[in-house]
Design an enzyme around this catalytic site. Structure first.
Site, PDB file in Angstrom:
ATOM      1  N   ASP A 196       0.821  -1.222   0.000  1.00 23.88           N
ATOM      2  CA  ASP A 196       0.000   0.000   0.000  1.00 23.88           C
ATOM      3  C   ASP A 196       0.852   1.269   0.000  1.00 23.88           C
ATOM      4  O   ASP A 196       0.673   2.159   0.831  1.00 23.88           O
ATOM      5  CB  ASP A 196      -0.928   0.021   1.212  1.00 23.88           C
ATOM      6  CG  ASP A 196      -1.630  -1.300   1.429  1.00 23.88           C
ATOM      7  OD1 ASP A 196      -2.062  -1.899   0.436  1.00 23.88           O
ATOM      8  OD2 ASP A 196      -1.735  -1.732   2.593  1.00 23.88           O
TER       9      ASP A 196
ATOM     10  N   GLU B 297     -11.464  -0.692  -2.881  1.00 23.07           N
ATOM     11  CA  GLU B 297     -10.720  -0.067  -1.790  1.00 23.07           C
ATOM     12  C   GLU B 297      -9.534   0.701  -2.364  1.00 23.07           C
ATOM     13  O   GLU B 297      -9.379   0.825  -3.586  1.00 23.07           O
ATOM     14  CB  GLU B 297     -10.231  -1.137  -0.807  1.00 23.07           C
ATOM     15  CG  GLU B 297      -9.338  -2.197  -1.418  1.00 23.07           C
ATOM     16  CD  GLU B 297      -9.105  -3.360  -0.476  1.00 23.07           C
ATOM     17  OE1 GLU B 297      -9.764  -3.430   0.555  1.00 23.07           O
ATOM     18  OE2 GLU B 297      -8.240  -4.195  -0.800  1.00 23.07           O
TER      19      GLU B 297
END
Length: 616
Positions: A54, A239
């Site tokens: 991420d 997401e």
């Protein structure tokens, strides 16, 4: 990324085919990737080859700061670079979490994952604000907190004793918590994007945008829903939002599907205002468009370099699915506004081509939700156009499935191939079973501009999903056939010596049994093979491979030894369990009896028999 929410190549080596189809011409500069002597580009490689999920990247005074999900005792990893290629690890950017957090561990993210995920850092008046996901002690759900620092290096200090965004049962409305904060600034307004983590608890996964105060520490208005999961390829998850603006259009990039496997991917949607409505346009990055060199591309961020060009940064699993490394690629836009990730293949959907005596069929497992089927007749064909900026060699990858049978026997299928009206060698497709999409690849010469590529049915049947065009040369892999090679002597695997595995009865296997459970580093099967002279032999390994990770199909591999001498590693494409195929490799035998051993290397294959053809 989060539980059930976050975010090898199973490519058959075959005598290949290619088809093409209409797509907009691409603008912008090509990636300055390293090249081989033959002019082909090297495959994409990580710029940080360690666990940095991420990633979020911020450019400050000529230095790029990369922040990433927790690992090895650091809450928020921090590395710096001046060129986006060479990175230097720094101390933990967030050594202390907010008072609202509680203990948590998340095994699928790695043994040291303490549930501190997906940071985003934004410059604000007087310093920097960091948004991070952690476990809310009150609700036991993931929520978003904010911390501040005077420099991008931190250390960042949590603000307040409550999370910034935490829609849970203890703080209604209950949306399952919140994760994956991202910021976007336009004019004097700062915005926070975040994901309602509904898929953690049988609720929708939804991405919101919400206005922030100038210092980034307070929400100043209600959230607006942008998108939720409603496409088959998204699975239960959307997401990791990233918002950028290009040519007056807002582009929402987001991650989708199961982070734990290679089906994790990045999609994109567009709108004419920050708050939408957004129209989903499709997939941006997938494992197969990277030819499996990146597995599960997601967790993306976009950074603008000083020269105004843009780069997309993202993570992907290593080949063993042990950690998620960081990758970068130039990001450009086509003339019609389509975002283009330069390091991956340009995809042309087969259903957009010119189809003769065949049909377009809806299929949720296919790229774009459709495929070309019914290529059953002598004149059945699909013709497409593919574009190249310059003349020269390129690789064309064909995403296909072949479930053809001749009576009870699985068989190869083949198609005639022509490029710009010039006949090429026929393409042969190994049997995969229907719906088990694999890539067939060929190095071809294309002219500058548009190229017409036609695939016409030759023998049996294959369905065509999509065509990928990319620069680097395909990796040659052993040829795979569905039948016992002519003239071979068959040795049943179950008659050999089995170590840390087991013999299993199976009516579909040769001899009614197979060797399965080859699941451990020392799992092996050894078979005694006879040769009248010291000579070379063709070893056909009759195998089935149903390995997968989160629904993503994986190739597996075994090491081959003869009399204890290494003969190399063989790679088994995904066939599904029970779909027996034969993979061939050359070995050298001594006169008399020889011990041929297969030892598990990666993932899993079942072994039915060894077919040995003695060579001169």
């Amino acid at each position: 990324m989060p539980p059930q929410s976050r975010r090898w190549r199973a490519r058959l080596a075959v005598t290949l085919l290619a088809v093409g189809l209409a797509a907009p011409a691409l603008s912008g500069t090509a990636s300055a990737a390293a090249k081989r002597d033959d002019g082909s580009h090297l495959p994409i490689a990580p710029v940080i080859d360690s666990n940095v999920p991420d990633p979020d990247v911020l450019l400050v005074d000529g230095v790029y700061h990369a922040y990433a999900t927790n690992d090895h005792g650091q809450n928020i990893q921090h590395q710096t670079s001046t060129d986006l290629r060479h990175w230097t690890p720094q101390p933990d950017a967030l050594p202390q979490l907010g008072a609202w957090t509680g203990p948590c561990s998340f095994a699928p993210g790695g043994a040291t994952d303490s549930c501190v995920w997906a940071p985003d850092v934004q410059q604000v008046p007087g310093g920097f604000a960091m948004y991070y996901t952690a476990r809310d002690a009150a609700s036991q759900k993931q929520c978003i907190g904010v911390a501040t620092a005077s420099t991008p290096a931190g250390p960042f200090t949590p603000v307040g004793d409550q999370p910034l965004v935490c829609p849970t049962q203890t703080n209604p409305p209950d949306l399952g918590g919140a994760i994956d904060a991202a910021t976007y600034r336009e004019g004097g307004q700062l915005w926070l994007l975040w994901k309602a983590d509904g898929n953690c608890c049988s609720k929708p996964a939804t991405i919101y945008v919400q206005p922030l105060s100038a210092d980034g520490t307070t929400l100043t208005g209600p959230g607006t829903e942008l998108i939720h999961n409603d496409q088959p390829w998204e699975g239960a998850v959307v997401e990791g939002p990233t918002l950028v603006k290009h040519g007056g259009t807002y582009y929402l990039f987001y991650s989708a599907n199961d982070f734990y496997g290679g089906n994790y991917r990045t999609g994109w949607a567009t709108a004419t205002s920050i708050t939408g409505p957004y129209t989903k346009r499709g997939e941006l990055m997938t494992s197969d468009r990277f030819q499996g060199d990146v597995r599960g591309p997601g967790g993306q961020d976009v950074v603008t370099r000083p020269d105004g060009s843009t780069v997309i940064i993202f993570h992907g699993w290593d080949p063993t699915f042990t950690y998620r490394a960081m990758y970068t690629s130039p990001l450009t836009w086509s003339a019609d506004g389509t975002p283009v990730v330069q390091a991956e293949a340009t995809r042309y959907e087969a259903e957009d081509g010119t189809i003769t005596d065949a049909r377009v069929v809806g299929d949720d497992s296919a790229s774009g939700g459709k495929k070309v089927g019914g290529l059953d007749n002598a004149d059945s064909s699909v013709t497409v156009r593919v574009h190249r900026d310059a003349a020269g060699p390129a690789t064309i990858g064909i995403r296909y499935a072949n479930g053809s049978f001749d009576g009870p026997n699985r068989v190869l299928s083949s198609d005639h191939l022509s490029i710009n009206g010039v006949a090429q060698a026929d393409v042969v497709f190994p049997h995969t079973t229907w719906g088990n999409w694999q890539n067939a690849e060929r190095r071809v010469d294309l002219k500058a501009g548009w190229n017409t590529v036609t695939l016409t049915k030759a023998t049996y049947y294959a369905e065509i999903d999509a065509i990928d065009v990319y620069d680097h040369a395909p990796q040659p892999l052993p040829f795979v056939t569905p039948a016992n090679p002519v003239g071979a002597t068959r040795y049943e695997a179950e008659a050999g010596t089995v170590t840390h595995a087991r013999v299993v009865g199976d009516d579909s296997a040769s001899g009614g049994a197979k060797v399965g459970g080859l699941d451990f580093p020392d799992s092996s099967v050894s078979v005694q093979v006879y040769a009248p002279h010291t000579q070379k032999a063709q070893l056909g390994i009759r195998f089935a491979n149903g390995s997968e990770r989160g629904g993503y199909l994986l190739r597996s591999s075994d090491r081959v030894t003869v009399n204890g001498q290494d003969q190399g590693t063989v790679f088994f494409p995904h066939t599904r369990w029970g779909d027996w195929q034969t993979l061939s490799t050359e070995i050298r035998l001594h006169k008399g009896w020889n011990t041929v051993t297969l030892t598990k290397v990666s993932f899993y294959a079942e072994i039915d028999a060894l077919d040995v053809t003695l060579l001169g």
